[in-house]
Design a protein around this motif. Structure first.
Motif, PDB file in Angstrom:
ATOM      1  N   VAL A  66      42.853  49.315  34.228  1.00 46.51           N
ATOM      2  CA  VAL A  66      43.905  48.730  33.402  1.00 46.51           C
ATOM      3  C   VAL A  66      44.511  49.832  32.541  1.00 46.51           C
ATOM      4  O   VAL A  66      43.786  50.557  31.853  1.00 46.51           O
ATOM      5  CB  VAL A  66      43.352  47.594  32.506  1.00 46.51           C
ATOM      6  CG1 VAL A  66      44.480  46.963  31.687  1.00 46.51           C
ATOM      7  CG2 VAL A  66      42.636  46.537  33.340  1.00 46.51           C
TER       8      VAL A  66
ATOM      9  N   ASN B 237      39.488  42.028  42.597  1.00 49.14           N
ATOM     10  CA  ASN B 237      40.829  41.760  43.134  1.00 49.14           C
ATOM     11  C   ASN B 237      41.486  40.596  42.402  1.00 49.14           C
ATOM     12  O   ASN B 237      42.662  40.671  42.031  1.00 49.14           O
ATOM     13  CB  ASN B 237      40.760  41.479  44.638  1.00 49.14           C
ATOM     14  CG  ASN B 237      40.361  42.720  45.409  1.00 49.14           C
ATOM     15  OD1 ASN B 237      40.918  43.789  45.226  1.00 49.14           O
ATOM     16  ND2 ASN B 237      39.366  42.577  46.260  1.00 49.14           N
TER      17      ASN B 237
ATOM     18  N   ALA C 289      42.475  41.776  38.870  1.00 50.37           N
ATOM     19  CA  ALA C 289      43.710  42.566  38.851  1.00 50.37           C
ATOM     20  C   ALA C 289      44.929  41.665  39.023  1.00 50.37           C
ATOM     21  O   ALA C 289      45.942  41.850  38.335  1.00 50.37           O
ATOM     22  CB  ALA C 289      43.678  43.633  39.939  1.00 50.37           C
ATOM     23  N   GLU C 290      44.819  40.692  39.905  1.00 46.24           N
ATOM     24  CA  GLU C 290      45.930  39.767  40.129  1.00 46.24           C
ATOM     25  C   GLU C 290      46.237  38.962  38.862  1.00 46.24           C
ATOM     26  O   GLU C 290      47.389  38.861  38.436  1.00 46.24           O
ATOM     27  CB  GLU C 290      45.591  38.824  41.281  1.00 46.24           C
ATOM     28  CG  GLU C 290      46.684  37.834  41.610  1.00 46.24           C
ATOM     29  CD  GLU C 290      46.277  36.915  42.744  1.00 46.24           C
ATOM     30  OE1 GLU C 290      46.593  35.714  42.667  1.00 46.24           O
ATOM     31  OE2 GLU C 290      45.648  37.393  43.705  1.00 46.24           O
ATOM     32  N   LYS C 291      45.206  38.409  38.237  1.00 41.26           N
ATOM     33  CA  LYS C 291      45.411  37.604  37.029  1.00 41.26           C
ATOM     34  C   LYS C 291      45.955  38.445  35.878  1.00 41.26           C
ATOM     35  O   LYS C 291      46.819  38.003  35.129  1.00 41.26           O
ATOM     36  CB  LYS C 291      44.125  36.899  36.633  1.00 41.26           C
ATOM     37  CG  LYS C 291      43.775  35.734  37.544  1.00 41.26           C
ATOM     38  CD  LYS C 291      42.647  34.922  36.957  1.00 41.26           C
ATOM     39  CE  LYS C 291      42.397  33.690  37.786  1.00 41.26           C
ATOM     40  NZ  LYS C 291      43.171  32.550  37.343  1.00 41.26           N
ATOM     41  N   LEU C 292      45.446  39.655  35.724  1.00 41.31           N
ATOM     42  CA  LEU C 292      45.936  40.523  34.657  1.00 41.31           C
ATOM     43  C   LEU C 292      47.385  40.929  34.900  1.00 41.31           C
ATOM     44  O   LEU C 292      48.198  40.963  33.966  1.00 41.31           O
ATOM     45  CB  LEU C 292      45.053  41.754  34.510  1.00 41.31           C
ATOM     46  CG  LEU C 292      43.688  41.491  33.878  1.00 41.31           C
ATOM     47  CD1 LEU C 292      42.806  42.713  33.987  1.00 41.31           C
ATOM     48  CD2 LEU C 292      43.834  41.082  32.431  1.00 41.31           C
ATOM     49  N   THR C 293      47.716  41.241  36.139  1.00 47.97           N
ATOM     50  CA  THR C 293      49.098  41.603  36.461  1.00 47.97           C
ATOM     51  C   THR C 293      50.038  40.442  36.168  1.00 47.97           C
ATOM     52  O   THR C 293      51.106  40.627  35.573  1.00 47.97           O
ATOM     53  CB  THR C 293      49.208  42.045  37.933  1.00 47.97           C
ATOM     54  OG1 THR C 293      48.353  43.186  38.133  1.00 47.97           O
ATOM     55  CG2 THR C 293      50.631  42.411  38.302  1.00 47.97           C
ATOM     56  N   LEU C 294      49.632  39.236  36.541  1.00 47.70           N
ATOM     57  CA  LEU C 294      50.453  38.052  36.256  1.00 47.70           C
ATOM     58  C   LEU C 294      50.610  37.831  34.752  1.00 47.70           C
ATOM     59  O   LEU C 294      51.623  37.277  34.305  1.00 47.70           O
ATOM     60  CB  LEU C 294      49.853  36.812  36.909  1.00 47.70           C
ATOM     61  CG  LEU C 294      49.962  36.749  38.432  1.00 47.70           C
ATOM     62  CD1 LEU C 294      49.164  35.567  38.980  1.00 47.70           C
ATOM     63  CD2 LEU C 294      51.418  36.669  38.866  1.00 47.70           C
TER      64      LEU C 294
ATOM     65  N   TRP D 168      49.867  42.749  32.330  1.00 46.44           N
ATOM     66  CA  TRP D 168      49.135  44.015  32.227  1.00 46.44           C
ATOM     67  C   TRP D 168      49.402  44.868  33.457  1.00 46.44           C
ATOM     68  O   TRP D 168      49.653  44.354  34.545  1.00 46.44           O
ATOM     69  CB  TRP D 168      47.635  43.747  32.117  1.00 46.44           C
ATOM     70  CG  TRP D 168      47.264  43.051  30.854  1.00 46.44           C
ATOM     71  CD1 TRP D 168      47.185  41.701  30.661  1.00 46.44           C
ATOM     72  CD2 TRP D 168      46.969  43.649  29.605  1.00 46.44           C
ATOM     73  NE1 TRP D 168      46.844  41.428  29.373  1.00 46.44           N
ATOM     74  CE2 TRP D 168      46.707  42.611  28.686  1.00 46.44           C
ATOM     75  CE3 TRP D 168      46.897  44.965  29.162  1.00 46.44           C
ATOM     76  CZ2 TRP D 168      46.371  42.852  27.363  1.00 46.44           C
ATOM     77  CZ3 TRP D 168      46.565  45.205  27.842  1.00 46.44           C
ATOM     78  CH2 TRP D 168      46.308  44.160  26.963  1.00 46.44           C
ATOM     79  N   ARG D 169      49.293  46.180  33.309  1.00 48.13           N
ATOM     80  CA  ARG D 169      49.341  47.085  34.461  1.00 48.13           C
ATOM     81  C   ARG D 169      47.902  47.261  34.927  1.00 48.13           C
ATOM     82  O   ARG D 169      47.116  47.961  34.287  1.00 48.13           O
ATOM     83  CB  ARG D 169      49.950  48.424  34.068  1.00 48.13           C
ATOM     84  CG  ARG D 169      51.440  48.311  33.761  1.00 48.13           C
ATOM     85  CD  ARG D 169      52.067  49.658  33.476  1.00 48.13           C
ATOM     86  NE  ARG D 169      51.811  50.595  34.561  1.00 48.13           N
ATOM     87  CZ  ARG D 169      51.665  51.903  34.390  1.00 48.13           C
ATOM     88  NH1 ARG D 169      51.757  52.435  33.202  1.00 48.13           N
ATOM     89  NH2 ARG D 169      51.434  52.682  35.424  1.00 48.13           N
ATOM     90  N   ALA D 170      47.566  46.584  36.012  1.00 48.14           N
ATOM     91  CA  ALA D 170      46.185  46.592  36.506  1.00 48.14           C
ATOM     92  C   ALA D 170      46.176  46.879  37.999  1.00 48.14           C
ATOM     93  O   ALA D 170      47.097  46.487  38.727  1.00 48.14           O
ATOM     94  CB  ALA D 170      45.525  45.246  36.230  1.00 48.14           C
ATOM     95  N   ALA D 171      45.136  47.554  38.440  1.00 54.44           N
ATOM     96  CA  ALA D 171      44.985  47.891  39.852  1.00 54.44           C
ATOM     97  C   ALA D 171      43.505  47.946  40.199  1.00 54.44           C
ATOM     98  O   ALA D 171      42.654  48.061  39.323  1.00 54.44           O
ATOM     99  CB  ALA D 171      45.641  49.239  40.142  1.00 54.44           C
TER     100      ALA D 171
END
Length: 142
Positions: A7, A52, A55-60, A63-66
């Motif tokens: 993140v 995975n 990262a999807e929930k944080l991006t939504l 947040w910049r997450a990978a």
């Protein structure tokens, strides 16, 4: 290889607390956290359940997450445990970009390393007597 949640954070007061709250609000359990920073930004690297989905929930949530592939290796939790692993990686011409370690039960540590240079390194480690760690040993896989 295992998956690490990465993140990206502005280097401002409260951003780490907000990021860890976002992970918790996503229903994700964190097992390890490593921070790196510059003057302007930070990087939170986490071993967590369902990386995975996290990262999807944080991006939504904005947040910049990978998800980043990293290697985890169980070593004896004694002086020189990490040094022996790093010396072996050096002999194999493997570059260690960054790493962090955690002690676990049973007198062992898990060394988490972002590496490049040899696609077969986990097999070579196992052949040399090291113990690569699977994702299932660390977190709930999604």
């Amino acid at each position: 290889m295992i998956s690490q949640l990465t993140v990206f954070l502005e280097n401002e007061k409260g951003r780490l607390a907000a990021a860890t709250r976002a992970v918790a609000d996503a229903g994700v359990n964190m097992h390890a956290l490593y921070l790196a920073d510059t003057e302007d930004f930070g990087v939170a690297r986490m071993l967590c359940d369902t990386p995975n989905r996290a990262a999807e929930k944080l991006t939504l949530a904005g947040w910049r997450a990978a998800v980043t592939p990293v290697m985890a290796v169980r070593v004896p939790d004694v002086p020189g445990g990490l040094a022996s692993l790093l010396e072996f990686l050096d002999e194999c011409d493997v570059n260690v970009e960054y790493g962090y370690c955690m002690s676990v039960e049973g007198g062992h540590a898990i060394d988490v390393l972002k590496v490049s240079g040899d696609e077969e390194i986990e097999r070579k480690l196992a052949d040399a007597g090291f113990k690569p760690v699977s994702a299932e040993e660390v977190y709930i896989v999604d």
